[in-house]
Design a protein around this motif. Structure first.
Motif, mmCIF file in Angstrom:
data_model
loop_
_atom_site.group_PDB
_atom_site.id
_atom_site.type_symbol
_atom_site.label_atom_id
_atom_site.label_comp_id
_atom_site.label_asym_id
_atom_site.label_seq_id
_atom_site.Cartn_x
_atom_site.Cartn_y
_atom_site.Cartn_z
ATOM 1 N N ASN A 382 0.811 -1.220 0.000
ATOM 2 C CA ASN A 382 0.000 0.000 0.000
ATOM 3 C C ASN A 382 0.841 1.266 0.000
ATOM 4 N N TYR A 384 2.089 2.874 -2.285
ATOM 5 C CA TYR A 384 1.739 3.833 -3.344
ATOM 6 C C TYR A 384 0.719 4.860 -2.855
ATOM 7 N N LYS A 387 2.146 8.039 -1.792
ATOM 8 C CA LYS A 387 2.680 8.907 -2.847
ATOM 9 C C LYS A 387 1.573 9.589 -3.648
ATOM 10 N N PRO A 390 -3.243 13.444 -1.872
ATOM 11 C CA PRO A 390 -2.950 14.891 -1.902
ATOM 12 C C PRO A 390 -2.668 15.441 -0.504
ATOM 13 N N THR B 50 1.411 9.854 -11.616
ATOM 14 C CA THR B 50 0.635 9.831 -10.367
ATOM 15 C C THR B 50 1.464 10.319 -9.180
ATOM 16 N N GLY B 51 2.746 10.530 -9.398
ATOM 17 C CA GLY B 51 3.598 11.027 -8.301
ATOM 18 C C GLY B 51 4.292 9.910 -7.538
ATOM 19 N N ILE B 52 4.111 8.665 -7.984
ATOM 20 C CA ILE B 52 4.754 7.549 -7.267
ATOM 21 C C ILE B 52 6.263 7.560 -7.525
ATOM 22 N N TYR B 53 6.641 7.777 -8.773
ATOM 23 C CA TYR B 53 8.066 7.838 -9.115
ATOM 24 C C TYR B 53 8.486 9.275 -9.427
ATOM 25 N N PRO B 54 9.658 9.666 -8.951
ATOM 26 C CA PRO B 54 10.201 10.940 -9.449
ATOM 27 C C PRO B 54 10.733 10.720 -10.867
ATOM 28 N N ILE B 72 0.081 18.672 -4.611
ATOM 29 C CA ILE B 72 -1.180 18.483 -3.871
ATOM 30 C C ILE B 72 -2.370 18.799 -4.779
ATOM 31 N N LYS B 75 -2.722 16.216 -7.569
ATOM 32 C CA LYS B 75 -3.250 14.930 -7.094
ATOM 33 C C LYS B 75 -4.728 15.013 -6.725
ATOM 34 N N TYR B 80 -6.501 7.128 -8.989
ATOM 35 C CA TYR B 80 -5.583 6.114 -9.539
ATOM 36 C C TYR B 80 -5.959 4.712 -9.074
ATOM 37 N N PRO B 82 -4.224 1.022 -9.189
ATOM 38 C CA PRO B 82 -2.982 0.321 -9.576
ATOM 39 C C PRO B 82 -3.258 -1.051 -10.171
ATOM 40 N N HIS B 85 -4.154 -3.780 -7.501
ATOM 41 C CA HIS B 85 -5.318 -3.434 -6.658
ATOM 42 C C HIS B 85 -5.027 -3.560 -5.158
ATOM 43 N N SER B 86 -3.865 -3.049 -4.738
ATOM 44 C CA SER B 86 -3.531 -3.105 -3.309
ATOM 45 C C SER B 86 -4.358 -2.092 -2.519
ATOM 46 N N TYR B 104 -9.130 13.249 0.388
ATOM 47 C CA TYR B 104 -9.447 14.091 -0.770
ATOM 48 C C TYR B 104 -10.487 15.164 -0.430
ATOM 49 N N CYS B 144 -11.180 -0.655 -4.803
ATOM 50 C CA CYS B 144 -10.086 0.234 -5.176
ATOM 51 C C CYS B 144 -10.609 1.304 -6.147
#
Lengths: 535, 240
Positions: A382, A384, A387, A390, B50-54, B72, B75, B80, B82, B85-86, B104, B144
């Motif tokens: 979890n 992710y 990241k 917001p 999505t901001g997970i990776y730079p 912020i 996002k 999103y 994934p 589906h975690s 949110y 999810c």
């Protein structure tokens, strides 16, 4: 037979999968492990010697041996049941093995063999130094030494066979209560606090004995109770009887009959219900509870905090690591402080008691806060979410920090309350101890969190949980111990050599420095480092 | 809605770029498919946006907000889902969706309304108060998706959304995707499934070895065949 051997080898290979004969690191780890093990065995031998001398002074050395065998029997039974449930029913490879043309009996026997061999090696290495310590205190003949292997064999075999029979009903019971988290935490807290209390009672008696070993530290009533109790501790008194050649014609047949009955019971379990239970358990492994609630709006911070508590509170594993030890902390502080005061009575007085309290509280705070060294790791798959949401990283981490703070603050406050109410410490000194422990606890928490932010270990197991200590947890505990020993010892030495007020000033300065260092290390490049984490 | 400009992404200890000079522009109200073989760079692109990776260079702008400079706000406009589906499995379905809704800043009235609608649409009414760990693969995917849609995002990003789903669940998700787009929102989703992309997307991009190969407008007659031809020509020389 070949299949059983192959499956047993597979179990052992799994156990030693981390070892590589060509890796220097593996050999270094092995050498360090063996050294640590040897030191541990020596400590068992030395502590065993003190205990036997203490009980011998009261004329109850035999009874002490019976009690030690009883404790070992109970521990072996509990760990045996736990290992049996884990290895035979819950281990992930059951799912794989059930797909192959391997019978339930073959899986059972191979796993049982693995468990029995592991249990025998562990028990032998723990029991032998205890028995040698006994032989060192009480004059025994050659027969005592000759009977050690037989005694150890029975001691391993009977609890092991019994644990195989008891595992299924206990597993059904745990499946029934596994979602009653509050109940489990309360029971575990009582159990852990009780165990610590018994341990500390015995330890305080050892302290009394070490101060003056010319007379018994136990009251006649206590001695009488122990003597009467030991008489009825069946079958564990027979292990001692075999060694000491008491009632030989009764002890041997009794143990042989008990082993036979347990073996027959285990065979019945294999043939009648193992496969059925295994299949059933694979199905119910994902059992979950239903909790009817309504949609409710919370602030972002409250939502983050609530999620953190849910993640910990709904896991027996995490609750134990975190809440239960926090509950045990005040018990330990109370007993340790009373022992410290006792130690100080005839030697260096009350000066060291503040340092001792500081040391004990810091060690416990260290163990509790080491949980924060898995802050990121525990997110697992979890991660992710952290990241994509917001919400600034600092806010997310603050929620985690506040959860750690709330628990450690409560535990520390209870400790101080106990110290003041029991008049073990003056209120102003107790509040100073609280301030120092809380400040260092915050510092270590932040440093531990930063360890995990720099290098999280996402290889989680079971239901997506951190089961084994990660390198970050080890680093966090080590740091905590170094801080605890440094500040605690400094407080003791300076209080003894200078004065308590000067000692307090010196320790405050050192603690502030450590705190500032930890806050700085945590804060510098925090966002950048967090953003670099890739799962 | 989504502007990706000259995106470069290289993993640590890697010599080659996983995504190289990728530029894309997505309009409001369209379903945009992102096709590519395994390891082509689809998931990496999605994780960057999505901001997970730079990422090393380039820019990603969502609804006018740069993901690197104003994460912020960017996002807040995105949902999103994934590929694995975690979700937090110790929570119940309702607790999870409420947790996401809180993050949110979704009002009580809006969350009640959307929650009831989605739970009914995805047939999760009975399971929504059970712990997620008891859910099936498809149910986890659906909760999810509800979590990703509870704030009604302008941009909905899905990574391989149909993987491992039964036909009924696929139909339900496709219906929701179409409804979300009909409200003027944009969907960006990655897939291996050529037929699925051809069937529901307005436009599709093909990525190969981290580089954008082509963007095809599927509203133009005959372009569905072009998409198939292009995609197969790329994957034909795959070394298995």
């Amino acid at each position: 037979m070949n299949i059983i051997l192959t499956l047993t080898k597979l179990e052992f290979r799994g156990k030693f999968s981390g070892f590589s004969a060509t890796s220097k690191k593996s050999w270094a780890k092995l050498a360090f492990g063996l050294l640590f093990y040897a030191a541990l065995l020596y400590v068992i031998y030395a502590v065993g010697g003190v205990l036997f001398r203490m009980f011998d002074k009261a004329g109850i050395a035999y009874e002490a041996l019976v009690i030690i065998f009883t404790i070992l029997f109970i521990i072996l039974l509990i760990t045996g049941i736990s290992s049996t449930i884990k290895v035979l029913y819950y281990k992930g490879d059951n799912l794989i093995l059930m797909r192959f043309p391997v019978s339930g009996s073959e899986i059972f026997i191979s796993k049982t063999l693995f468990l029995a061999i592991s249990q025998f090696v562990t028990t032998a290495t723990i029991v032998v130094p205890v028995l040698l310590a006994y032989a060192n205190v009480i004059p025994v003949g050659q027969m005592f030494y000759n009977s050690i292997p037989v005694s150890v064999l029975f001691l391993v075999l009977i609890p092991f066979l019994l644990s195989n029979i008891l595992a299924i009903p206990i597993m059904h019971l745990t499946n029934k209560i596994r979602n009653k988290f509050g109940l489990i935490i309360i029971l575990l807290s009582i159990l852990v606090a009780g165990m610590f209390a018994i341990y500390m009672f015995l330890f305080s008696k050892v302290v009394d004995f070490m101060k003056n070993d010319s007379f018994s530290v136990f009251s006649p009533e206590f001695v009488y109770t122990i003597q009467q109790t030991a008489k009825y501790l069946i079958p564990t008194k027979y292990f001692a009887d075999i060694l000491l050649h008491n009632e030989m014609y009764f002890a041997y047949p009794a143990l042989i009959i008990l082993t036979g009955i347990s073996l027959a019971g285990m065979i019945l379990v294999i043939n009648l219900i193992y496969q059925k239970t295994l299949l059933g358990n694979i199905e119910i492994e994902g059992s979950a509870f239903v909790r009817k609630t309504k949609n409710k709006k919370k602030s972002i911070f409250a939502a983050l905090l609530c999620k953190e508590f849910i993640q910990v509170f709904r896991s027996v594993n995490y609750s134990f690591q975190y809440f239960v030890l926090a509950v045990a902390m005040p018990v330990m502080v109370y007993f340790c402080n009373s022992i410290a005061l006792k130690l100080g009575e005839n030697t260096i007085g009350e000066q060291i008691s503040v340092g001792m309290t500081l040391l004990v509280m810091l060690i416990f705070a260290t163990v509790i806060t080491s949980f924060s060294a898995t802050s990121v790791t525990r997110e697992g798959n979890n991660f992710y979410h952290t990241k994509i949401m917001p919400v600034p990283i600092r806010t997310q981490l603050l929620a985690k920090f506040v959860m750690y703070l709330l628990v450690s603050l409560t535990a520390n406050l209870i400790c101080v309350f106990i110290l003041i109410v029991t008049k073990m410490m003056e209120a102003n000194v107790a509040w100073w101890v609280f301030g120092i422990v809380q400040m260092l606890s915050i510092g270590i928490t932040l440093r531990s969190m930063r360890y995990d932010i720099k290098k999280p270990h996402f290889n989680l197991s079971g239901e997506g949980e951190v089961v084994n200590a990660t390198a970050n947890t080890t680093a966090s505990v080590l740091l905590g111990f170094v801080v605890a020993v440094t500040v605690g010892m400094l407080s003791m030495v300076t209080a003894y050599m200078l004065s308590l007020p000067i000692s307090m000033i010196i320790c405050t300065l050192l603690s502030v420095l450590i705190f500032l260092y930890c806050v700085a290390v945590y804060s510098i490049n925090l966002k950048k480092t967090y953003e670099k984490i890739v799962k | 809605m989504l502007e990706i400009t000259n995106l470069y992404k290289k993993y640590l200890n890697s010599e080659r770029f996983a995504v190289e000079d990728l530029s894309l522009s997505l309009r409001g109200g369209e379903i945009f498919g992102f096709l590519g073989k395994n390891g082509a760079g689809k998931s990496t692109t999605i994780k960057c946006l999505t901001g997970i990776y730079p990422f090393n260079s380039g820019s990603i702008v969502i609804c006018g907000h740069d993901i690197a400079k104003d994460p912020i706000k960017a996002k807040l406009n995105m949902g999103y889902v994934p590929d694995d589906h975690s979700v937090y499995e110790k929570m119940t379905g309702r607790e999870y969706v409420n947790y996401i809704a809180d993050l949110y800043r979704v009002s009580k009235r809006e969350r009640d309304e959307r929650f009831d609608k989605f739970v009914k649409q995805f047939r999760l009414t009975k399971a929504v108060d059970s712990q997620i760990k008891s859910y099936s693969h498809g149910m986890k995917q659906k909760i999810c998706i509800i979590g990703a849609l509870i704030h009604n995002p302008k941009l909905w990003v899905l990574d391989e959304p149909m993987m491992g789903l039964d036909p009924q669940s696929m139909v339900e998700i496709l219906k929701r995707m179409r409804e979300h787009c009909a409200d003027g929102n944009t969907i960006f989703f990655s897939s291996h499934n050529l037929d699925l992309v051809a069937k529901i997307c307005d436009r599709a991009a093909i990525i190969n070895d981290g580089k954008l190969h082509s963007v095809i407008d599927l509203q133009v007659r005959g372009n569905k065949e072009t998409l198939e031809h292009t995609f197969l020509s790329i994957t034909a020389d795959d070394d298995i």
